[in-house]
Motif scaffolding. Structure first.
Motif, short mmCIF file in Angstrom:
data_model
loop_
_atom_site.label_atom_id
_atom_site.label_comp_id
_atom_site.label_asym_id
_atom_site.label_seq_id
_atom_site.Cartn_x
_atom_site.Cartn_y
_atom_site.Cartn_z
N UNK A 1 -10.05 72.79 -32.49
CA UNK A 1 -9.87 71.80 -31.43
C UNK A 1 -9.89 72.49 -30.08
N UNK A 2 -10.81 72.05 -29.23
CA UNK A 2 -11.00 72.65 -27.91
C UNK A 2 -10.68 71.61 -26.84
N UNK A 3 -9.83 72.00 -25.90
CA UNK A 3 -9.56 71.18 -24.73
C UNK A 3 -10.47 71.69 -23.61
N UNK B 1 -20.03 71.81 -33.67
CA UNK B 1 -19.09 71.02 -34.50
C UNK B 1 -17.62 71.18 -34.12
N UNK B 2 -17.33 71.69 -32.93
CA UNK B 2 -15.94 71.73 -32.49
C UNK B 2 -15.44 70.31 -32.26
N UNK B 3 -14.15 70.11 -32.41
CA UNK B 3 -13.52 68.86 -31.98
C UNK B 3 -13.18 69.06 -30.51
N UNK B 4 -13.58 68.12 -29.66
CA UNK B 4 -13.45 68.33 -28.22
C UNK B 4 -12.62 67.21 -27.58
N UNK B 5 -11.61 67.63 -26.84
CA UNK B 5 -10.90 66.70 -25.95
C UNK B 5 -11.36 67.06 -24.55
N UNK B 6 -11.91 66.09 -23.86
CA UNK B 6 -12.52 66.32 -22.57
C UNK B 6 -11.69 65.71 -21.45
N UNK B 7 -11.41 66.52 -20.43
CA UNK B 7 -10.76 66.03 -19.22
C UNK B 7 -11.57 66.50 -18.03
N UNK B 8 -11.52 65.72 -16.96
CA UNK B 8 -12.37 66.03 -15.81
C UNK B 8 -11.60 66.22 -14.51
N UNK B 9 -10.28 66.33 -14.61
CA UNK B 9 -9.49 66.56 -13.39
C UNK B 9 -8.23 67.34 -13.74
#
Length: 149
Positions: free
Chosen positions: A29-31, A51-59
């Motif tokens: 899991x990658x932030x 195939x990583x699990x990704x949590x994406x934030x932009x700020x």
């Protein structure tokens, strides 16, 4: 990929590339925190291709919110150096002081113009850095940063 509105987007990777050449990263899991839309799209694509699990934030605000709610579940934090060292490194201090987060390796993303900031980021506790634009090979190797317990 849509623009963030205070929520992270979690995606399990697909088979957008040649899956036989990629390691199985589906449990990692990658932030990802990147405020540059083009760069964010590029890195997000590479992560999901591997195939990583990704949590994406932009700020920065989203990053703090996600660290509080989902941070302890993350295996790697991949973020722009400018966000990590802003405000006297408040995010890095938060990560390193939180017992639930301090084990999560922080990888800085830098542009060639920001290379001079690498030492500062490492001094604040980042585990490593990658220079943008990132390649599929660098993304595949992210798993090496996960600490084995």
């Amino acid at each position: 990929m849509g623009k963030g509105k205070g929520k992270s987007i979690v995606v399990s990777g697909g088979d957008g590339g040649n899956a036989t050449d990629l390691p199985d990263c589906s449990r990692v899991r990658v932030l990802l925190c990147d405020t540059n839309a083009d760069s964010c799209r590029h890195v997000f694509q590479l992560l999901t291709q591997c195939s990583y699990q990704v949590a994406l934030v932009t700020s920065r605000a989203q990053l703090f919110d996600t660290l509080r709610s989902e941070g302890p579940c993350m295996d790697i934090i991949l973020a722009e150096i400018a966000i990590l060292i802003a405000n006297e490194s408040s995010i890095m201090r938060y990560i390193k002081r939180d017992v639930r987060l301090k084990h999560v390796p922080v990888i800085m993303m830098v542009t060639i113009e920001e290379v001079s900031l690498i030492r500062k980021g490492l001094g604040f506790g980042a585990a490593d850095y990658l220079v943008k634009p990132l390649s599929i090979h660098e993304i595949k190797d992210l798993g090496f940063h996960i600490k084995k317990n």
